[in-house]
Design an enzyme around this catalytic site. Structure first.
Site, PDB file in Angstrom:
ATOM      1  N   CYS A  58       0.839  -1.204   0.000  1.00 34.43           N
ATOM      2  CA  CYS A  58       0.000   0.000   0.000  1.00 34.43           C
ATOM      3  C   CYS A  58       0.876   1.257   0.000  1.00 34.43           C
ATOM      4  CB  CYS A  58      -0.996  -0.037   1.152  1.00 34.43           C
ATOM      5  SG  CYS A  58      -2.339   1.173   0.968  1.00 34.43           S
ATOM      6  N   HIS A  83      -3.679  -4.770  -0.769  1.00 35.21           N
ATOM      7  CA  HIS A  83      -3.306  -5.423   0.489  1.00 35.21           C
ATOM      8  C   HIS A  83      -3.381  -6.949   0.325  1.00 35.21           C
ATOM      9  CE1 HIS A  83      -3.306  -1.939   3.267  1.00 35.21           C
ATOM     10  NE2 HIS A  83      -4.156  -1.432   2.396  1.00 35.21           N
ATOM     11  N   GLU A  85      -2.591  -9.128   2.470  1.00 36.62           N
ATOM     12  CA  GLU A  85      -3.045  -9.698   3.742  1.00 36.62           C
ATOM     13  C   GLU A  85      -4.554  -9.610   3.912  1.00 36.62           C
ATOM     14  OE1 GLU A  85      -2.638  -5.337   4.716  1.00 36.62           O
ATOM     15  OE2 GLU A  85      -1.672  -6.781   3.369  1.00 36.62           O
TER      16      GLU A  85
END
Length: 205
Positions: free
Chosen positions: A79, A183, A185
């Site tokens: 990011c 992202h 994750e």
């Protein structure tokens, strides 16, 4: 061990949890020696470009990140962690980024019906396979949260793009350095695959 670089501005815990989920040895740290001695490093980022650069200066992380990248060990920016690798951002005029790569971070242009910040799932046009995209299918969906996007000067480093009113350079890779605007994750199975690939690069390094 993968060092998750803590400089007071980043989505640290979710990255840590995702790495633990895939069985990666990792540690959240702002200690220079721990970062430089790690097998790989991840630079998360959340918030304004200028604030993140100020935090890096405050924590004494700026030169450590550059030194780690120069070591040749695998490095991943996420990011704003991608944006900081470039020279400057329209979000924070007169604030210099790390300058690892050439290019500017620009504001997503307003279009009627287009919500900003861009928050949600978008498909990837994978330009360069292998690396963190090894085995990831073209068109896979990943999760974005941002109002500013990368326009890389050297398109040869761009590994994936997406479309959101404008063509966005969504990921880059060059040598040991990888970075994503999205992202991983928070991107479900596709994101975990990307993190597993990064973990594998760490093992193979």
């Amino acid at each position: 061990m993968i060092a998750i670089i803590d400089y007071g501005a980043g989505n640290i815990r979710s990255v840590y949890k995702a790495l633990k989920f895939i069985g990666a040895e990792c540690k959240i740290t702002s200690d220079k020696d721990e970062i430089l001695n790690a097998d790989a490093a991840i630079l998360p980022g959340q918030g304004a470009f200028g604030d993140c650069m100020s935090s890096m200066e405050k924590y004494g992380i700026k030169d450590t990140v550059k030194e780690f990248i120069n070591s040749g060990k695998p490095f991943l920016g996420i990011c704003v962690g991608l944006q900081l690798l470039f020279e400057e951002s329209e979000e924070s005029e007169n604030v210099k980024g790390l300058g690892i790569f050439k290019g500017k971070i620009k504001k997503i242009p307003y279009e009627e019906g287009l919500k900003i910040p861009h928050m949600g799932w978008n498909s990837l046009d994978i330009i360069k396979g292998g690396g963190i995209f090894n085995g990831v299918e073209n068109g896979s969906y990943v999760y974005f949260v941002h109002s500013y996007y990368l326009d890389a000067e050297d398109k040869d480093i761009v590994s994936a793009q997406t479309q959101y009113g404008v063509k966005i350079d969504a990921a880059v890779s060059s040598g040991n350095v990888f970075a994503t605007q999205f992202h991983p994750e928070k991107s479900g199975d596709t994101g975990l695959k990307i993190l597993r690939n990064f973990k594998q690069l760490t093992i193979n390094n």
